[in-house]
Motif scaffolding. Structure first.
Motif, PDB file in Angstrom:
ATOM      1  N   ASP A   1       0.866  -1.175   0.000  1.00 21.83           N
ATOM      2  CA  ASP A   1       0.000   0.000   0.000  1.00 21.83           C
ATOM      3  C   ASP A   1       0.903   1.224   0.000  1.00 21.83           C
TER       4      ASP A   1
ATOM      5  N   ARG B   1       1.350   5.292  -0.582  1.00 20.34           N
ATOM      6  CA  ARG B   1       0.573   6.528  -0.563  1.00 20.34           C
ATOM      7  C   ARG B   1       1.493   7.712  -0.293  1.00 20.34           C
ATOM      8  N   PRO B   2       1.115   8.917  -0.735  1.00 17.44           N
ATOM      9  CA  PRO B   2       1.930  10.097  -0.456  1.00 17.44           C
ATOM     10  C   PRO B   2       2.080  10.318   1.047  1.00 17.44           C
TER      11      PRO B   2
ATOM     12  N   SER C   1      -0.252  15.160   3.172  1.00 18.13           N
ATOM     13  CA  SER C   1      -1.633  15.323   2.712  1.00 18.13           C
ATOM     14  C   SER C   1      -1.737  16.267   1.511  1.00 18.13           C
TER      15      SER C   1
ATOM     16  N   ALA D   1      -1.834  14.385  -1.704  1.00 23.51           N
ATOM     17  CA  ALA D   1      -2.754  13.239  -1.707  1.00 23.51           C
ATOM     18  C   ALA D   1      -3.166  12.801  -3.104  1.00 23.51           C
TER      19      ALA D   1
ATOM     20  N   LYS E   1      -1.012   9.917  -6.497  1.00 22.49           N
ATOM     21  CA  LYS E   1      -1.062   8.514  -6.096  1.00 22.49           C
ATOM     22  C   LYS E   1      -0.090   7.658  -6.892  1.00 22.49           C
TER      23      LYS E   1
ATOM     24  N   TYR F   1       6.049   0.123  -9.653  1.00 22.32           N
ATOM     25  CA  TYR F   1       5.088   1.222  -9.568  1.00 22.32           C
ATOM     26  C   TYR F   1       5.642   2.445 -10.291  1.00 22.32           C
TER      27      TYR F   1
ATOM     28  N   TYR G   1       6.838   9.279  -0.199  1.00 23.02           N
ATOM     29  CA  TYR G   1       5.778   8.287  -0.085  1.00 23.02           C
ATOM     30  C   TYR G   1       6.001   7.410   1.140  1.00 23.02           C
TER      31      TYR G   1
ATOM     32  N   CYS H   1       5.199   3.378   2.329  1.00 16.81           N
ATOM     33  CA  CYS H   1       4.837   2.061   1.799  1.00 16.81           C
ATOM     34  C   CYS H   1       4.609   1.099   2.957  1.00 16.81           C
TER      35      CYS H   1
ATOM     36  N   GLU I   1       9.432   4.752   4.516  1.00 15.77           N
ATOM     37  CA  GLU I   1       9.176   6.032   3.862  1.00 15.77           C
ATOM     38  C   GLU I   1      10.344   6.334   2.936  1.00 15.77           C
TER      39      GLU I   1
END
Length: 203
Positions: free
Chosen positions: A112, A114-115, A118, A121, A124, A137, A145, A147, A160
């Motif tokens: 998973d 993600r940035p 925020s 956001a 992606k 990816y 990011y 992970c 990170e």
């Protein structure tokens, strides 16, 4: 309808869009990019719309699009045609294609990504492929990011990193009940290995 002696009228607003054909064009930045634009007339993206010399000639409705370009993160979106010509603006970001290797190999490992902030956001991660413990990816170059990696029978691990094109990460999982190894082996684009240990000490 009669209510308290008064006649009350109810009606539904007509929300139908115009059937008038309009011209839809795309403005893609940065300049100099040669994008591939695909437009669909359905949410499932099974019905492609053909383009003409002036752009897309479309009747009223909602349409969906994908924009890709070599070296940039793909962008997807939608627009609505309702009686007026549409100029759809799309901004592409430099891509960083990275490889994540999970050790030991697990067929049910889940990543998973993600940035980390925020404010980013919307930037992606885009999944490319997975196989033999490796996950590829496309990320936004220079963005931080986080992970999360999980697999049945193992402790989860979180790392990170900053996205960099050609970068690789090796993420180690330990068996359930064992202490989590607090280090992450990294292979930089220049293939020089180093280790990030707890407390920010680098080898």
């Amino acid at each position: 309808v009669e209510k308290d002696g008064d006649i009350v009228l109810y009606w539904e607003a007509d929300l139908q869009v115009s059937d008038k054909e309009c011209v839809v064009t795309f403005s893609v930045t940065p300049s100099g990019v040669t994008p591939k634009i695909t437009v669909y007339s359905d949410r499932e993206k099974t019905k492609k719309v053909e383009t003409g010399a002036e752009g897309y000639i479309l009747s009223g409705g909602t349409y969906y699009y994908d924009v890709t370009a070599s070296g940039y993160v793909p962008v997807s979106g939608k627009f609505t045609v309702d009686g007026l010509d549409v100029k759809q603006k799309v901004t592409l970001s430099k891509a960083a294609e990275m490889t994540f290797t999970v050790k030991p190999k697990s067929s049910d490992a889940v990543l998973d990504i993600r940035p980390a902030e925020s404010k980013n956001a919307a930037k992606k991660a885009v999944f490319v492929s997975a196989g033999d413990g490796e996950f590829k990816y496309i990320l936004h170059d220079g963005i931080s990011y986080v992970c999360d990696v999980n697999a049945d029978g193992y402790n989860g691990n979180t790392v990170e990193f900053v996205a960099k094109d050609g970068g690789s990460r090796i993420i180690t999982l330990t068996g359930s009940g064992q202490g989590q190894v607090s280090e992450d082996r990294v292979i930089r684009p220049d293939n020089v290995p180093y280790t990030i240990r707890e407390g920010g000490v680098y080898d």
